[in-house]
Design a protein around this motif. Structure first.
Motif, PDB file in Angstrom:
ATOM      1  N   LEU A   1       9.010  -8.403 -14.833  1.00 22.39           N
ATOM      2  CA  LEU A   1       7.028  -8.146 -14.484  1.00 22.39           C
ATOM      3  C   LEU A   1       6.200  -8.900 -15.388  1.00 22.39           C
ATOM      4  CD1 LEU A   1       8.035  -4.016 -14.208  1.00 22.39           C
ATOM      5  CD2 LEU A   1       6.852  -6.099 -11.944  1.00 22.39           C
TER       6      LEU A   1
ATOM      7  N   TYR B   1      -0.251  -0.613 -10.487  1.00 23.44           N
ATOM      8  CA  TYR B   1       0.384   0.267  -9.611  1.00 23.44           C
ATOM      9  C   TYR B   1       1.457   1.256 -10.024  1.00 23.44           C
ATOM     10  CZ  TYR B   1      -0.506  -3.912  -6.322  1.00 23.44           C
ATOM     11  OH  TYR B   1      -0.792  -4.833  -5.897  1.00 23.44           O
ATOM     12  N   GLU B   2       0.894   2.821  -9.403  1.00 28.35           N
ATOM     13  CA  GLU B   2       1.269   3.737 -10.264  1.00 28.35           C
ATOM     14  C   GLU B   2       3.115   4.319  -9.397  1.00 28.35           C
ATOM     15  OE1 GLU B   2      -1.777   7.064 -11.666  1.00 28.35           O
ATOM     16  OE2 GLU B   2      -2.069   5.325 -12.684  1.00 28.35           O
ATOM     17  N   SER B   3       2.428   3.435  -8.091  1.00 31.70           N
ATOM     18  CA  SER B   3       3.801   4.009  -7.395  1.00 31.70           C
ATOM     19  C   SER B   3       4.385   2.135  -6.625  1.00 31.70           C
ATOM     20  CB  SER B   3       3.818   4.949  -6.720  1.00 31.70           C
ATOM     21  OG  SER B   3       3.623   4.442  -5.248  1.00 31.70           O
ATOM     22  N   TRP B   4       5.427   2.091  -5.489  1.00 30.62           N
ATOM     23  CA  TRP B   4       5.735   1.767  -5.050  1.00 30.62           C
ATOM     24  C   TRP B   4       5.419   1.970  -3.801  1.00 30.62           C
ATOM     25  CZ3 TRP B   4       5.058  -3.007  -6.714  1.00 30.62           C
ATOM     26  CH2 TRP B   4       5.586  -3.874  -8.113  1.00 30.62           C
ATOM     27  N   ALA B   5       4.517   2.960  -3.247  1.00 31.39           N
ATOM     28  CA  ALA B   5       4.204   3.625  -2.270  1.00 31.39           C
ATOM     29  C   ALA B   5       3.116   2.631  -1.348  1.00 31.39           C
ATOM     30  CB  ALA B   5       3.365   4.939  -2.101  1.00 31.39           C
ATOM     31  N   VAL B   6       3.104   1.694  -0.877  1.00 29.88           N
ATOM     32  CA  VAL B   6       2.241   0.539  -0.638  1.00 29.88           C
ATOM     33  C   VAL B   6       3.109  -1.015   0.053  1.00 29.88           C
ATOM     34  CG1 VAL B   6       1.210   0.322  -3.299  1.00 29.88           C
ATOM     35  CG2 VAL B   6       3.196  -1.628  -2.844  1.00 29.88           C
ATOM     36  N   ASP B   7       2.065  -1.763   0.829  1.00 32.24           N
ATOM     37  CA  ASP B   7       2.747  -2.504   1.727  1.00 32.24           C
ATOM     38  C   ASP B   7       2.649  -3.742   1.351  1.00 32.24           C
ATOM     39  OD1 ASP B   7       2.683  -4.860   3.501  1.00 32.24           O
ATOM     40  OD2 ASP B   7       1.615  -3.725   5.310  1.00 32.24           O
ATOM     41  N   LEU B   8       3.840  -3.775   0.909  1.00 31.11           N
ATOM     42  CA  LEU B   8       3.855  -5.194  -0.199  1.00 31.11           C
ATOM     43  C   LEU B   8       2.444  -6.099   0.892  1.00 31.11           C
ATOM     44  CD1 LEU B   8       7.629  -5.433  -0.963  1.00 31.11           C
ATOM     45  CD2 LEU B   8       5.322  -5.086  -2.672  1.00 31.11           C
ATOM     46  N   ALA B   9       2.527  -6.864   1.693  1.00 28.32           N
ATOM     47  CA  ALA B   9       1.747  -7.449   1.922  1.00 28.32           C
ATOM     48  C   ALA B   9       0.134  -7.270   1.890  1.00 28.32           C
ATOM     49  CB  ALA B   9       1.530  -6.991   3.802  1.00 28.32           C
TER      50      ALA B   9
ATOM     51  N   ILE C   1       1.977  -8.645 -10.002  1.00 23.45           N
ATOM     52  CA  ILE C   1       1.926  -7.339 -10.237  1.00 23.45           C
ATOM     53  C   ILE C   1       2.837  -7.062 -12.090  1.00 23.45           C
ATOM     54  CG2 ILE C   1       3.545  -6.651  -8.254  1.00 23.45           C
ATOM     55  CD1 ILE C   1       6.159  -7.970  -8.882  1.00 23.45           C
ATOM     56  N   TYR C   2       1.661  -8.630 -13.029  1.00 28.65           N
ATOM     57  CA  TYR C   2       2.606  -8.747 -13.931  1.00 28.65           C
ATOM     58  C   TYR C   2       1.690  -7.616 -14.619  1.00 28.65           C
ATOM     59  CZ  TYR C   2      -0.938 -12.404 -13.822  1.00 28.65           C
ATOM     60  OH  TYR C   2      -2.598 -12.789 -13.656  1.00 28.65           O
ATOM     61  N   PRO C   3       1.402  -7.338 -16.810  1.00 28.75           N
ATOM     62  CA  PRO C   3       1.078  -6.266 -17.232  1.00 28.75           C
ATOM     63  C   PRO C   3      -0.428  -6.484 -17.118  1.00 28.75           C
ATOM     64  CG  PRO C   3       2.793  -6.534 -18.209  1.00 28.75           C
ATOM     65  CD  PRO C   3       2.734  -7.082 -16.620  1.00 28.75           C
TER      66      PRO C   3
ATOM     67  N   SER D   1      -1.099   2.870 -14.875  1.00 27.29           N
ATOM     68  CA  SER D   1      -0.517   1.340 -15.250  1.00 27.29           C
ATOM     69  C   SER D   1      -0.208   0.165 -15.737  1.00 27.29           C
ATOM     70  CB  SER D   1       0.079   1.781 -14.036  1.00 27.29           C
ATOM     71  OG  SER D   1       1.318   0.641 -13.387  1.00 27.29           O
ATOM     72  N   THR D   2       0.173  -0.009 -16.277  1.00 33.67           N
ATOM     73  CA  THR D   2      -0.242  -1.316 -16.822  1.00 33.67           C
ATOM     74  C   THR D   2      -0.064  -2.950 -15.678  1.00 33.67           C
ATOM     75  OG1 THR D   2       1.877  -2.154 -17.851  1.00 33.67           O
ATOM     76  CG2 THR D   2      -0.013  -1.122 -18.943  1.00 33.67           C
ATOM     77  N   ILE D   3       0.236  -2.722 -15.063  1.00 34.14           N
ATOM     78  CA  ILE D   3       0.131  -3.652 -13.491  1.00 34.14           C
ATOM     79  C   ILE D   3      -0.322  -3.192 -12.820  1.00 34.14           C
ATOM     80  CG2 ILE D   3       2.708  -4.506 -14.453  1.00 34.14           C
ATOM     81  CD1 ILE D   3       3.509  -2.938 -11.598  1.00 34.14           C
TER      82      ILE D   3
ATOM     83  N   THR E   1       7.436  -5.944   5.174  1.00 29.99           N
ATOM     84  CA  THR E   1       7.467  -7.442   4.151  1.00 29.99           C
ATOM     85  C   THR E   1       8.344  -6.989   3.705  1.00 29.99           C
ATOM     86  OG1 THR E   1       4.388  -7.452   4.185  1.00 29.99           O
ATOM     87  CG2 THR E   1       6.498  -8.701   2.160  1.00 29.99           C
TER      88      THR E   1
ATOM     89  N   THR F   1       5.639   0.972   1.684  1.00 26.60           N
ATOM     90  CA  THR F   1       5.306   0.274   3.388  1.00 26.60           C
ATOM     91  C   THR F   1       5.359  -0.380   4.205  1.00 26.60           C
ATOM     92  OG1 THR F   1       3.425   0.910   3.516  1.00 26.60           O
ATOM     93  CG2 THR F   1       4.021   2.660   3.542  1.00 26.60           C
TER      94      THR F   1
ATOM     95  N   TRP G   1       4.038   0.335 -19.454  1.00 30.51           N
ATOM     96  CA  TRP G   1       4.475   1.771 -19.611  1.00 30.51           C
ATOM     97  C   TRP G   1       3.015   2.375 -18.229  1.00 30.51           C
ATOM     98  CZ3 TRP G   1       1.612   4.167 -24.969  1.00 30.51           C
ATOM     99  CH2 TRP G   1       2.393   5.576 -25.419  1.00 30.51           C
TER     100      TRP G   1
ATOM    101  N   GLN H   1       9.853   3.959  -0.915  1.00 28.73           N
ATOM    102  CA  GLN H   1       8.387   4.524  -0.500  1.00 28.73           C
ATOM    103  C   GLN H   1       7.481   3.061   0.090  1.00 28.73           C
ATOM    104  OE1 GLN H   1       7.946   6.374  -4.751  1.00 28.73           O
ATOM    105  NE2 GLN H   1       6.272   7.738  -3.717  1.00 28.73           N
TER     106      GLN H   1
END
Lengths: 72, 457
Positions: free
Chosen positions: B312, A6-14, A19-21, A2-4, B253, B250, B368, B248
């Motif tokens: 983004l 992260y391949e999924s948003w299964a993350v803790d945003l803290a 998040i830019y490419p 993934s250019t940013i 925040t 978590t 991409w 998804q």
């Protein structure tokens, strides 16, 4: 991939920052951006000089200049 | 609204969307000024009324069925039936479609989408000035504003839309879902409608038809920029918890999100709005050799090109993408004009349509592999999905309906005004009451002067 980064948003945003490419290429991006900006000035200087040179050649016709002055 | 935090969040969100709606009204003011400024004196009242009446017609139809389409169509018809459950709360007779102490969001959210609908219709309105019948345009306005664009929004601008889920379609600030579709629709209509008399010389060379009031045009575009800023804010969900998203993500925040409920920030999109506006203005100034109107439109085209990924992009990316888009769009506009003899009076097909398409395609490469959604099982953003998305927006939902409906109108003889009226001017033909009233009051004043007031000695 993934250019940013992260391949999924299964993350803790803290835990998430940028998040830019193409993170890590900021300096290169700025160099490209500055080249665009400086290039713009260069093109503008050249074109305006041409434009004014042409305008100066037209200006030998005093009658035409007088018309412009009267038009305000 | 259980608890103080929920109450504050709800009221903040309600007020946030309300402010964006007021800002977005300026887009329509700007479009009206631009169109009137671009038209010739003999047509400007007609041109104005044509676009003003878009407001009520799209509003009432968006209340009656447009808003329901958004909630019922995300998977319909290719990947499921109508979502009648989600649609039920958005039918015009639902309790939530009015003052309701238990729901403070539907009205402002409906209005935010409605203002996008006006924009879609107004984009078409600009390209067809000075020769379309108002009645024909108003049918197109309802179709693009309350049917076609909102179908594309359900498919590609909804957290559960099939284009998002299966194509990884990503279009945060509507490069495709508003601009490409409206530009494509306008292209379909002007292909049938034909150019204004005198637009092309007998050898096919296009002639410029200068605006009757360039200053009105200038202020119009600047108002569009201002409203566009509000539009950007309106495309975000201002604040939501991971629990509220229920995907998804978590942790605890809270975040702002794009329309797909994926994280972004108002701060980030403010960087990108201004940098893409600047990239567009700079590129358009160079391309057009300082032509004022192409430069202004280039600012708009720059923002539109970068809009698909402006949630983004890095600001420098936004600036460069905007500039690239403007170069392509400018070249394409004049090539199409010469090749196909099309008269797009305000450059709407180029500024909105081509920019939207180019922006979608570029974003597929730059983003991409980025997750398109916070939910599991969604395709990631990719070039193929974005290219297919661009085709669906510009051609399938935009160009085709516009072309077909315009063909039907042309065959019924209700699309274009008569040549005599076009030459004489719509204001004199249709707004003769103004001229008669003016003449009558001038005559009355002159008669009063002659009979009551003695000339000075």
């Amino acid at each position: 991939m993934s250019t940013i980064g992260y391949e999924s948003w299964a993350v803790d945003l803290a835990d998430v920052g940028a998040i830019y490419p193409f993170q890590g290429a900021e300096v290169l991006m700025v160099i490209l951006g500055v080249a665009f900006w400086i290039g713009w000035h260069r093109i503008q200087f050249v074109r305006e000089a041409e434009h004014l040179e042409n305008a100066k050649k037209r200006a030998v016709d005093h009658e035409r200049i007088q018309e412009s002055v009267e038009r305000y | 609204m259980d608890g103080n935090l929920n109450a504050l969040t709800t009221v903040f969100t309600e007020f946030y969307y309300w402010v964006t709606v007021v800002f977005m009204f300026l887009i329509h003011v700007g479009f009206c000024m631009y169109e009137v400024g671009a038209s010739r004196r003999r047509n400007h009242m007609h041109t104005l009324m044509k676009n003003v009446m878009v407001i009520p017609l799209v509003t009432v139809t968006f209340f009656f069925f447009g808003w329901w389409i958004y909630w019922a169509f995300p998977m319909f018809p290719f990947f499921g039936g109508l979502d009648l459950e989600a649609g039920a709360a958005n039918l015009p007779w639902a309790e939530t479609m009015g003052p309701n102490a238990a729901d403070r969001i539907t009205g402002v959210f409906w209005a935010a989408f409605l203002l996008f609908s006006w924009t879609a219709a107004s984009i078409v309105s600009g390209s067809v000035i000075e020769r379309i019948r108002s009645s024909a345009l108003w049918v197109h306005a309802v179709l693009i504003g309350s049917v076609w664009w909102i179908i594309d929004a359900a498919w590609g601008w909804h957290y559960g839309g099939w284009m998002v889920k299966y194509l990884g379609y990503h279009d945060a600030y509507a490069s495709g879902v508003i601009h490409a579709i409206a530009g494509g629709y306008a292209l379909g209509v002007i292909m049938v409608l034909g150019p204004r008399i005198g637009k092309f010389a007998s050898d096919g060379t296009p002639r410029d038809i200068p605006p009757h009031n360039p200053w009105m045009l200038t202020i119009g575009v600047f108002l569009i920029y201002t409203g566009f800023w509000g539009f950007y804010a309106a495309c975000n969900v201002p604040i939501i918890s991971p629990e509220g998203i229920d995907g998804q993500i978590t942790g605890t925040t809270w975040t702002a999100t794009n329309i797909y409920l994926a994280p972004t920030s108002l701060s980030g999109i403010t960087f990108n709005f201004l940098m893409s506006l600047s990239g567009g203005l700079m590129a358009a100034y160079v391309m057009s050799r300082g032509d004022a109107f192409w430069t202004f439109s280039g600012g708009l085209a720059g923002v539109i090109t970068a809009s698909a990924g402006n949630d983004l992009y890095h600001p420098v990316q936004a600036m460069l993408i905007a500039a690239v888009g403007v170069v392509v769009v400018y070249k394409l506009h004049f090539w199409v004009e010469r090749k196909f003899k099309l008269d797009d009076a305000v450059g709407a097909v180029a500024v909105h349509g081509y920019s939207g398409v180019v922006g979608l395609i570029i974003s597929g490469f730059v983003l991409w592999g980025v997750p398109s959604s916070p939910y599991e099982g969604y395709a990631a953003i990719n070039p193929v999905g974005q290219i297919l998305g661009a085709v669906i927006m510009f051609f399938v939902l935009g160009f085709l309906p516009g072309y077909i409906v315009a063909k039907l109108q042309a065959s019924a003889g209700v699309l274009r005004i008569p040549e005599e009226v076009e030459l004489e001017g719509l204001d004199y033909a249709e707004h003769h009451a103004y001229e008669e009233a003016k003449q009558e009051i001038i005559e009355a004043d002159k008669a009063h002067l002659a009979s009551k007031i003695a000339p000075a000695e």
